[in-house]
Design an enzyme around this catalytic site. Structure first.
Site, PDB file in Angstrom:
ATOM      1  CE1 TYR A 135      -3.687  -2.204   0.290  1.00 34.17           C
ATOM      2  CE2 TYR A 135      -4.641  -0.783   2.109  1.00 34.17           C
ATOM      3  CZ  TYR A 135      -4.487  -2.670   0.593  1.00 34.17           C
ATOM      4  OH  TYR A 135      -5.842  -2.674   0.524  1.00 34.17           O
ATOM      5  CB  SER A 169       5.301  -4.998   7.671  1.00 31.69           C
ATOM      6  OG  SER A 169       4.876  -4.380   8.589  1.00 31.69           O
ATOM      7  CD  GLU A 196      -4.406  -2.201   9.298  1.00 30.15           C
ATOM      8  OE1 GLU A 196      -3.822  -2.330   8.691  1.00 30.15           O
ATOM      9  OE2 GLU A 196      -5.246  -1.103   8.646  1.00 30.15           O
ATOM     10  CG  ASN A 223      -1.964   9.007  17.749  1.00 27.97           C
ATOM     11  OD1 ASN A 223      -2.960   8.361  17.642  1.00 27.97           O
ATOM     12  ND2 ASN A 223      -1.674   9.656  18.150  1.00 27.97           N
TER      13      ASN A 223
END
Lengths: 346, 388
Positions: B129, B162, B245, B369
């Protein structure tokens, strides 16, 4: 009380800043994480000596610059800004003033101010001697005795710390020459170290902030610099506020300490508490403002974040420093506010 | 708890206890936060063992491919998994992101081809992504794919990927309509990693270890049929995935959090840090906030789920990420000044240090955040949209 810097203070700070911009860029700090940085480190120490910084607190008659704690603050801010991978604060603010004027310690003093020796100090009794990997002399204490240790030839158990440029050693008990048994000497040495550390933290906050501001201005998402978003803008403005509030308190502490005022202890503690808090929040916030790149070691931010992290809890954590202030106000302190915090409290 | 639930819990607990006492005993606690680099081969074997026993994809809503447990059972599974300190998962990207996406948007042929490999723990996936210029602003994707006969040719760069270094496949968002802008013209492609056009470069993290990578696609190829949903309509597919997710695994994650907080609390009592009322108060706050997280999660999973679902994920992410970041700071504060000494050369960190550093990332990945708050403000409060 005069808070605006004098022309001489500005001039000196500028000189140190320019020297460090050139001699201690991020690459030098990064190199100090590994052994390949040794030569650069030695060269840097020599340059600081040549500038007169190492012996700055000695009287002019003795080849120094006759500086007081008040003058040292802006210089230590610069040392922090550059994250100099050497115990500048320990040598300049703690060891040299302590050794000055002591008959018999002349060789060590000369060695330190000429840049032939590197001196570190650890007075909290934490059992960990910072900068042991690059130092020749160490000021340590047992009880209220201050001792000077010649580290050459002493087998040391070196350990890495989260700030990889600041190799430390575990020091159960080191032999050394007795310098003083006077608790007043210990307290003064402690306060100088705490003050110099607070000033370095101020510089470190500025460096982290500069990096984050540059990133926020350059990095575009949604077609605009992320720094144009209030969420990011305000976050960084709060870091600026923290450090802007901390600096005057650090300067005030220096004035008290230089004058030998009885409030110096509380003032230095307030300075350290403010600076530690500002540094902690800056580390947290600037990583956040960078996003994922701030979580990598390829980017320079971590060099400064980890130094701030290492210094925030040394020479009195925020909690300990607040306890000292509480004590001075006649309030029951949260932890033992004695100058020997970790030994006493834990 | 019903008798059936208790029996189910006991079944999982027994299975984990048996497995983690045998060949896999050394893997307890491995691969947790800040330890994602550990024991890759052994953990890959563990994935296969999980698959063999049918413990992968327990929440997939299609009983052809897995146990299709109900919500409560899924929670029990995740809780027991965490309680046993079973190894950090390597296959979670395939299990929790790719397969749910395929089940929702894929063809029957795609499901039959790709789901079993994930279910058996043999095929690892990574998520293509983020890009250097498309982080929070994901729609700014610049990776291109061009249909050339029976294959897509993919060119571009992904970042923060990842586990790309162990992945067999990558699901990639790429721009497949030249000149398209933003959310339009994107496709969700399935690209094999083992080919000359794919280069993986690890990125070293604050912890000194590498879990994420840069991935370069240089005329990499994918089969023409390996596009999920319609070509050019990949944004909707990509976004539905983000909804998967942060699901029921939250409650399992909280077991891990509880263990971390317990360790810190014990340490604080041992070394006297708990005598410091300021630190003691921070520890108390952490316990209270942990309860907030737990009950928020339970409430979301309960009857209100349908009504609250649109924003619960954002609230949950903000809650746990910020809590965990504070926990890292608390761990270091409890240790005092010696906390900065690492446990070995060259940069072997203590658990506290790992926690502190790893949690710096918690408030950034998976929607920072700032992104979470924007979503709450715009979609839940109905405030005017920011930009773009």
């Amino acid at each position: 009380m005069r808070f605006a810097p004098t022309a001489q203070q500005v001039e000196l700070a500028t000189a140190v800043r320019e020297l460090l911009a050139d001699a201690c860029p991020p690459e030098t700090v990064r190199a100090a994480w590994g052994s390949e940085g040794e030569k650069a480190r030695v060269d840097l120490w020599r340059q600081l000596a040549d500038l007169g910084l190492l012996g700055a607190v000695l009287p002019e008659a003795d080849g120094g610059l006759g500086l007081t704690e008040v003058d040292l603050v802006p210089l230590m801010v610069e040392v922090g800004r550059a994250a100099v991978p050497l115990p500048v604060a320990e040598t300049v603010a703690v060891l040299v003033p302590l050794l000055a004027g002591r008959p018999g310690d002349g060789d060590d003093l000369t060695g330190l101010v000429t840049g032939n020796l590197v001196g570190t100090a650890e007075l909290a009794g934490s059992g960990v001697l910072p900068w042991a990997g690059c130092s020749d002399r160490a000021l340590v204490r047992s009880g209220s005795e201050l001792r000077l240790v010649d580290l050459t030839g002493v087998p040391l158990e070196l350990v890495t710390t989260v700030d990889g440029s600041r190799a430390a050693a575990r020091t159960p008990q080191l032999p050394g020459t007795l310098l003083s048994t006077d608790p007043a000497d210990l307290e003064r040495a402690w306060l100088r170290g705490a003050l110099a550390t607070a000033a370095q933290l101020v510089g470190l906050v500025h460096r982290q902030l500069d990096l984050a501001v540059a990133h926020a201005a350059a990095r575009k998402q949604f077609g605009v610099p992320i720094g144009s978003q209030q969420a990011v803008k305000h976050m960084l403005a709060d870091v600026l506020l923290d450090v802007r509030f901390a600096l005057p308190v650090v300067q005030r502490a220096a004035v008290s300490l230089a004058a030998g005022a009885p409030e110096a202890r509380a003032h230095v503690a307030a300075a350290k508490a403010m600076a530690s808090r500002a540094a902690d929040r800056a580390a947290r916030t600037t990583i956040q403002a960078h996003g994922a790149i701030g979580y990598t070691v390829e980017y320079d931010l971590h060099l400064y974040v980890k130094r701030a992290w290492a210094l925030a809890d040394t020479w009195g954590s925020e909690t300990h420093s607040r306890a000292v202030v509480a004590d001075s106000l006649g309030l029951p302190p949260a932890v033992d506010p004695s100058v020997l915090p970790w030994e006493a409290a834990r | 708890m019903t008798a059936a639930e208790a029996a189910f819990r006991a079944e999982i607990r027994d299975w984990l206890e048996t497995e983690l006492s045998g060949d896999f005993a050394a893997l307890r606690g491995s691969g947790g936060p800040g330890r994602e680099h550990e024991d890759l081969e052994e953990r890959a074997a563990w994935e296969r063992r999980l698959g063999e026993a049918g413990w992968i994809g327990v929440g997939w809503p299609d009983s052809r491919y897995g146990k299709a447990l109900d919500l409560q059972q899924q929670v029990v599974f995740h809780e027991e998994y965490a309680r046993a300190a079973a190894p950090g998962r390597l296959g979670h990207i395939g299990e929790q992101l790719l397969v749910p996406t395929l089940l929702a948007h894929g063809t029957e042929e795609q499901k039959a081809r790709f789901v079993p490999g994930v279910a058996s723990g043999e095929v690892m996936w990574c998520q293509g992504y983020s890009e250097p210029d498309a982080g929070s602003d994901l729609a700014n994707v610049g990776t291109r794919a061009v249909l050339d006969g029976d294959r897509w040719v993919v060119t571009g760069q992904k970042i923060w990927t990842s586990l790309a270094h162990i992945a067999d496949w990558c699901f990639v968002i790429a721009r497949t309509e030249p000149g398209s802008q933003r959310h339009a013209g994107l496709s969700f492609l399935l690209v094999p990693m083992d080919q000359p056009g794919v280069t993986v470069r690890p990125i070293v993290q604050l912890t000194g270890t590498s879990e994420f990578n840069e991935v370069f696609f240089d005329d990499a190829v994918a089969a023409a049929g390996d596009v999920v949903g319609e070509a050019g309509a990949g944004w909707r597919v990509a976004m539905s995935l983000l909804g998967f997710e942060r699901g029921v695994s939250t409650l399992g994650q909280q077991i891990g959090f509880t263990r971390e907080l317990e360790a810190i609390t014990v340490r604080a009592r041992e070394n006297g840090a708990a005598d410091d009322p300021v630190l003691a108060d921070r520890i108390v706050s952490a316990w209270v906030d942990l309860q907030v997280m737990r009950h928020t999660a339970l409430r979301t999973l309960g009857g209100d789920a349908a009504r609250e679902a649109p924003w619960a994920a954002n609230v949950s992410k903000l809650l746990w990420a910020n809590w965990h970041r504070r926990l890292g700071e608390l761990a270091m504060a409890v240790e005092g000044p010696a906390a900065v000494v690492t446990s070995g050369l060259p940069y072997e960190l203590t658990d506290d240090q790992r926690l502190y550093l790893f949690t710096r990332a918690d408030t950034i990945y998976g929607g920072s955040n700032e992104v979470q708050r924007n979503v709450l403000a715009e979609r839940h409060l109905g405030l005017p949209r920011d930009r773009a």
